[in-house]
Design an enzyme around this catalytic site. Structure first.
Site, mmCIF file in Angstrom:
data_model
loop_
_atom_site.group_PDB
_atom_site.id
_atom_site.type_symbol
_atom_site.label_atom_id
_atom_site.label_comp_id
_atom_site.label_asym_id
_atom_site.label_seq_id
_atom_site.Cartn_x
_atom_site.Cartn_y
_atom_site.Cartn_z
ATOM 1 N N ASP A 218 0.817 -1.207 0.000
ATOM 2 C CA ASP A 218 0.000 0.000 0.000
ATOM 3 C C ASP A 218 0.855 1.264 0.000
ATOM 4 O O ASP A 218 0.481 2.267 -0.609
ATOM 5 C CB ASP A 218 -0.931 -0.001 1.217
ATOM 6 C CG ASP A 218 -2.170 -0.867 0.998
ATOM 7 O OD1 ASP A 218 -2.311 -1.437 -0.103
ATOM 8 O OD2 ASP A 218 -2.989 -0.988 1.929
ATOM 9 N N ALA B 129 -6.320 3.546 7.909
ATOM 10 C CA ALA B 129 -4.897 3.783 8.167
ATOM 11 C C ALA B 129 -4.722 4.495 9.515
ATOM 12 O O ALA B 129 -5.196 4.018 10.541
ATOM 13 C CB ALA B 129 -4.291 4.581 7.014
ATOM 14 N N TYR B 130 -4.067 5.638 9.527
ATOM 15 C CA TYR B 130 -3.727 6.352 10.767
ATOM 16 C C TYR B 130 -4.977 6.718 11.565
ATOM 17 O O TYR B 130 -5.005 6.643 12.795
ATOM 18 C CB TYR B 130 -2.924 7.596 10.399
ATOM 19 C CG TYR B 130 -2.250 8.324 11.528
ATOM 20 C CD1 TYR B 130 -1.992 7.708 12.755
ATOM 21 C CD2 TYR B 130 -1.838 9.642 11.358
ATOM 22 C CE1 TYR B 130 -1.352 8.389 13.787
ATOM 23 C CE2 TYR B 130 -1.204 10.333 12.379
ATOM 24 C CZ TYR B 130 -0.960 9.710 13.587
ATOM 25 O OH TYR B 130 -0.332 10.380 14.601
ATOM 26 N N LEU C 228 -7.826 5.143 11.812
ATOM 27 C CA LEU C 228 -8.374 3.980 12.515
ATOM 28 C C LEU C 228 -7.611 3.711 13.808
ATOM 29 O O LEU C 228 -8.200 3.377 14.838
ATOM 30 C CB LEU C 228 -8.331 2.756 11.606
ATOM 31 C CG LEU C 228 -8.889 1.454 12.187
ATOM 32 C CD1 LEU C 228 -10.375 1.589 12.484
ATOM 33 C CD2 LEU C 228 -8.640 0.285 11.230
#
Length: 294
Positions: A72, A187-188, A190
């Protein structure tokens, strides 16, 4: 058809899949161009096929599709270089399961066949443009996942005054604030308690990082809103991180975030399921009791 190849130059044992991809594309008579640094890396580890194809630097390429060979993170860097070209990207994940890069190396032949048969879907992913005092941020002007405004090098919190379409929303006292797209919700954001948002939902999410007040909850709003962030900090500086790439700014710099006037397009194969990937990545329903008993 023509293809631009991007890749991760840090994992030598996984790059063998790129050699396989080059051979598959060659069998179809494809036009191929490779990122210069990645081509040199491939040649240095013995993938001689790479030397047969022209190279490009930066975003100086034209192609029908882009292949991102890595994970990713590599996919995000590829998308940043594709930029306004809006070249559809095929993400090949050569590590752990990814949300963006979801083609496994053993599925390369199937993926190439899908492209040539036209049996694929292009998913639109929104992009956030980032401005500092009304000008595009110099180093990293766009984000696909998220933009984080964070404290720099002080133990003290910062204050982030946030406006939506010019209207004051809230002043966060926190270690920072994350503005994520639906793509970047896993990403961050979450990891700081933000919600999982299905890609294509057309929204942005604002999530505080270690807020001083427990009443500060994530807020979701339409991606058509323009957000303005102004920072107060005892250290007189702060960080703005765009898809994880940080730049230092001085207090007094006004950050403006808005949906870019172009998008990123991710190629998905028939039967590809975001929910299946989500359940596998999040290990929903996994029973670890037997593992603990061993």
């Amino acid at each position: 058809m023509t293809f631009a190849i991007f890749g991760n130059s840090y994992q030598q044992h996984k790059a063998v899949s790129t050699g396989q991809l080059l051979r598959l594309l060659q069998q179809h008579g494809a036009g191929i161009t490779i990122d210069r640094d990645y081509s040199l890396f491939l040649q240095s580890i013995g993938i001689s096929e790479a030397s047969r194809y022209p190279v490009f630097v930066g975003n100086d390429f034209q192609a029908d599709f882009a292949f991102s060979m890595g994970g990713d993170g590599t996919m995000l860097r590829t998308a940043a270089r594709v930029g306004r070209k809006e070249t559809p990207i095929v993400g090949v994940n050569m590590g752990r399961l990814g949300f963006l890069a979801d083609v496994r190396p053993d599925e390369l032949a199937e993926a190439v066949t899908t492209l040539y048969s036209g049996q694929y879907v292009k998913e639109r992913r929104a992009i956030i443009s980032v401005e500092a005092d009304g000008q595009p941020l110099s180093a990293y002007p766009t984000a696909i996942n998220d933009v984080a405004v964070l404290k720099r090098d002080s133990a003290s919190m910062i204050t982030i005054h946030t406006r939506a379409d010019g209207e004051h929303l809230v002043s966060y006292q926190a270690d920072g604030v994350i503005v994520s797209t639906s793509t970047g919700s896993t990403a961050y954001s979450l990891s700081n308690g933000g919600p999982i948002i299905v890609p294509g939902s057309g929204v942005l999410c604002i999530t505080a990082v270690a807020p001083h007040s427990l009443n500060m909850r994530p807020i979701v709003m339409p991606e058509t809103r323009t957000l303005t962030l102004d920072v107060e900090s005892r250290s007189h500086g702060f960080l703005v991180a765009i898809d994880g790439r940080a730049e230092k700014l001085q207090v007094g710099t006004s950050i403006t975030l808005r949906r870019a006037d172009f998008s990123c397009y991710v190629v998905k194969r028939p039967g590809s399921s975001y929910f299946a990937t989500l359940k596998e990545k999040m290990m929903w329903g996994a029973d670890n009791r037997s593992a603990r008993q061993q």
